[in-house]
Design an enzyme around this catalytic site. Structure first.
Site, PDB file in Angstrom:
ATOM      1  N   ASN A 403       0.853  -0.890   0.001  1.00 29.59           N
ATOM      2  CA  ASN A 403       0.458   0.088  -0.220  1.00 29.59           C
ATOM      3  C   ASN A 403       1.272   0.890  -0.377  1.00 29.59           C
ATOM      4  OD1 ASN A 403      -2.637   1.460   1.017  1.00 29.59           O
ATOM      5  ND2 ASN A 403      -1.411   1.943   2.267  1.00 29.59           N
ATOM      6  N   GLU A 404       0.339   2.134  -0.633  1.00 28.57           N
ATOM      7  CA  GLU A 404       1.024   3.405  -0.990  1.00 28.57           C
ATOM      8  C   GLU A 404       3.004   3.421  -0.798  1.00 28.57           C
ATOM      9  OE1 GLU A 404       0.050   6.437   2.025  1.00 28.57           O
ATOM     10  OE2 GLU A 404      -2.409   5.568   0.726  1.00 28.57           O
TER      11      GLU A 404
END
Length: 831
Positions: A403-404
């Protein structure tokens, strides 16, 4: 196999010890040495309250747990195990002073064998046959571990999921995997498939005697639909036990989540044991540049997100609390959830299977960059654990790899090509472990071509742009990848804050000229950067409901959309948001941190729920304001075809629902309120079913100036708490319904503030919401604090706390204060 939860009779010490002997030496030297051990029940986190302390950083370090266990293994020569469903973030396990296991990773399950140590402990005379067990948990920060402390959630410490004592024979089943593949759809919710059953053994002593196995498949109604037996020698690794053709199978879906069961029984000279695993039969597909298909039919994935976080306990939620939360998600109408940003409790996955909620589950490679080999091995280990431990759940369709990952900060280097290479490695590992599911990531543009499903960052109307640019932003992103899925959208909103006219961002961005709608590093900050609603907006429930309304009405006509998931279902604690209206709280929830519903919950229901419902907007808007005779908007959220609104007993007419008529799908009226108290009532019908809702409020026509004073009131609750509320008034004594300053509650005397909960009525430092702020007070300082939907549920009352000493104790007295910069402090005496 026999298994029992170890819930009671634990003690906890928060802090570091010199070694495991310090856990027990108090037993030997109790007259000379006193360590402040506190009784606790499991699950437990030592960060249950301090993460919401507005005046300090939450504790990261060691926390110790100890208990003296009664161990009675019924299997002759059997193995005795401790099975951890999750403990953060590093763990060491001891029997007395002997280290018997350790684990790195706060979210996957692990098992420690204590058999030989139990035998050694039997010789320790002072424990009289009990086994002294100690567990050290440590959530100290280490850059070479995941997740990063730049992540928008806390790295909790403690045994915050259930811990089990398990007895098995010398040779037992360690894991059973059931794979339903080659699914074909016949119609009417039926189909056919091949079912493969594989298993691994737990045989640490390398026993060689033959084993007999019996495998049975049970239909959702309990009938046996396939069975077979097998006799063989013990094996290493995973072995295929049986393959069955299953015809006329009931297909699993959100509307009909029927679950099959596979029971594998093992018999040997060492004893008998069995494992029962549930599974489902279903097929799914992300059509290239198209929608999502489940069992051959298009399904719009309507979702939300979940963090393991709850008022007063942090991640240490009981099974009852988890069930309540997941039931609320289902009743809202969701058919999908992303479990962010880590492997979550097995209870959550079991409920997703039962309720019919599809799942994206991911490992906590979240922000920060990419570390060295130990860092990467932890990623591999956690991905392997997540897939192998949650393999049988039909609800899971996507394994999240990160994530990210474009968010750099933890290292003095950031190598995109190296991140790409490692992402590809994880993608390939995922498919080796489970080729029946797909991989996914959110927000890492330079890796979007590696995974099977990709979600870019689209925050139209919050971190960037305006919400009317939502559909265009999604369409642009959709055309740039093979499989698009919109993860994360929403807005921070302070519970009970309402406005007559929300700040939308239209003021500085002309419609259709919003430009980028992605979130960029730093956009979550409340200062600096370009104009944006997240920085300049009012953080009201009013705006949040309008945004949701727009997104959902758009999604209904986006026939190419796979799905979208709002971030996130519940407000949650985070270390990176100290300036929020409730400090250290991500406030994008549809419900509060204690599961109290916000107005947004009903907006989702009006689009997604099947059961007829109706809701007048503004139940917690105690005061509305405007000029006398002014026409004001009344919004009703309902999934019914038509509704009739009454104001003070007079009908304002019937409206028909039209999902494309914004706002409120056409269920909106203009009304003229009378000064003072007004009553609204709505009656809606659908397919012969009638539902209704009503509320009362005060309509204020008197103008007000800047807040000049705070006034406190107190109300005693049935359970013994006192609710103290502060209200803002101007110099003339007129209530200020739009006041939004920070206020701080304090207390002197016998009682205590029930704060640290991260809710609108459970935080000592909080912004006014519509001119008000309140907090619950324990007036005697002795009420038990079990957190529930109201934030506090008492098992006793002031009378029980005051009992004793012949009733001669002096009545408690507390002085509650509220302070606000620039205003005089207000006081109220309780008692």
């Amino acid at each position: 196999m026999q298994k029992q939860r170890l819930v009671q009779q634990w003690e906890h010490y928060c802090g570091s010890l010199g070694g495991p002997w310090e856990v027990w030496r108090g037993d030997k030297l109790k007259n000379h040495y006193n360590v402040p051990w506190q009784p606790v029940s499991l699950p437990h986190s030592y960060n249950g309250l301090d993460v919401m302390d507005p005046d300090g950083k939450y504790y990261q370090g060691q926390g110790w747990y100890r208990a003296k266990l009664e161990v009675n293994n019924p299997y002759p020569g059997g193995r005795t195990l401790l099975h951890f469903e999750g403990a953060g973030q590093r763990s060491e396990v001891y029997v007395y002073t002997w280290k018997i296991g350790e684990h790195l990773g706060g979210y996957d399950e692990f098992t420690v064998d204590m058999t030989e140590a139990v035998e050694q402990a039997a010789a320790i005379e002072r424990y009289r046959g009990l086994v002294p067990v100690a567990v050290m948990c440590d959530n100290s920060r280490d850059l070479e571990t995941i997740p990063s402390d730049a992540s928008d959630f806390h790295l909790y410490g403690g045994i915050y999921r259930y811990l089990n004592l398990v007895y098995v024979p010398k040779v037992s089943l360690q894991q059973v995997h059931v794979e339903a593949s080659e699914v074909s759809v016949a119609g009417d919710g039926k189909g056919s498939c091949r079912v493969k059953v594989r298993a691994s053994l737990y045989n640490p002593e390398k026993c060689s005697e033959a084993v007999k196995l019996a495998i049975r498949l049970h239909a959702p109604n309990g009938d046996v639909v396939a069975e077979s037996t097998l006799e063989c020698l013990p094996w290493q690794g995973e072995k295929e036990l049986a393959v069955y053709a299953l015809n006329g199978a009931s297909l699993w879906s959100p509307g009909s989540p029927g679950l099959y069961a596979c029971t594998v029984s093992l018999e040997s000279v060492h004893g008998e044991t069995s494992v029962r695993e549930r599974f489902g039969v279903r097929s799914f597909e992300f059509v290239k540049r198209g929608p999502f298909m489940l069992n051959g039919e298009r399904l719009l994935l309507r979702g939300t997100h979940r963090h393991e976080d709850h008022a007063g306990v942090g991640p240490a939620m009981t099974e009852e609390q988890i069930r309540e939360e997941m039931q609320l998600i289902k009743e809202m109408g969701a058919n999908f959830i992303r479990l962010g940003h880590y492997q979550q409790s097995r209870i959550v996955l079991e409920l997703c299977d039962e309720l019919g909620i599809l799942v994206w589950e991911e490992i906590p490679w979240c922000r920060g960059g990419l570390g060295g080999e130990a860092y990467r091995q932890q990623c591999r280990d956690m991905l392997t654990a997540m897939i192998t431990q949650h393999y049988n759940h039909p609800s899971v369709i996507l394994w999240g790899l990160g994530n990210e990952n474009d968010w750099e900060c933890d290292f003095d280097y950031f190598d995109q090509e190296e991140i790409r290479r490692f992402m590809k490695e994880l993608h390939e590992l995922s498919h080796r472990l489970d080729d029946g599911r797909l991989t996914a990531i959110r927000r890492c543009e330079f890796c979007k071509d590696i995974v099977d499903v990709y979600s870019p960052s689209i925050w139209a109307g919050w971190y960037r742009g305006i919400y009317t640019d939502y559909e265009e932003s999604c369409r642009t992103a959709f055309e740039n990848v093979d499989s698009f899925f919109h993860m994360e959208w929403g807005a921070d909103n302070l519970a009970t804050r309402h406005v007559e006219k929300p700040f939308t961002g239209f003021e500085f961005i002309p419609k259709g000229e919003g430009g980028s709608t992605d979130e960029r590093d730093g956009d979550y900050l409340l200062t600096g950067g370009e104009p944006r609603v997240s920085r300049d907006g009012d953080w009201s429930e009013t705006y949040f409901c309008d945004m949701i309304d727009w997104y959902l009405k758009c999604q209904e006509t986006m026939d190419w959309l796979t799905g979208a998931a709002q971030w996130s279902f519940k407000d949650f604690a985070t270390p990176v948001r100290p300036d929020s209206p409730i400090p250290f709280l991500n406030m994008k929830g549809i419900v509060e941190r204690d599961l109290t519903k916000k107005e947004a919950y009903y907006v989702f229901q009006s689009y997604w729920a099947a059961k007829p419902m109706v809701r007048l907007y503004g139940h917690t808007m105690q005061v509305r304001w405007g000029q006398e005779g002014e026409r004001k908007l009344v919004k009703v959220y309902s999934n019914c075809g038509e509704a009739e609104l009454f104001l003070n007993g007079v009908s304002l007419g019937v409206k028909r629902r039209d999902s494309q008529s914004f706002p409120a799908a056409g269920l909106r009226w203009e009304a003229v309120f009378v000064p003072g108290v007004n009553r609204l009532r709505v009656v809606a019908t659908q397919d012969g079913v009638t539902v209704e809702d009503e509320l009362t409020f005060e309509y204020q026509t008197e103008a007000w100036g800047a807040p000049a004073q705070l006034r406190l009131t107190a109300e005693t609750c049935e359970d013994g708490r006192v609710y103290v509320e502060a209200r803002a008034y101007d110099a003339s004594g007129v209530f200020c319904p739009d006041a939004a300053q920070f206020v701080r509650f304090g207390l002197s005397g016998d009682g205590r503030l029930l704060d640290g909960l991260g809710t609108i009525r459970g935080s000592r430092l909080v912004q006014l919401a519509s001119g008000r702020a309140g907090i619950y007070v324990d007036p005697v300082g002795g009420l038990p604090a079990a957190i529930g939907e109201t934030g506090f549920v008492s098992a006793g009352g002031p009378a029980s706390a005051l009992a004793g000493a012949g009733g001669a104790r002096t009545a408690p007295v507390s002085v509650v204060s509220v302070r606000c910069e620039g205003l005089p402090t207000a006081l109220i005496t309780l008692g």
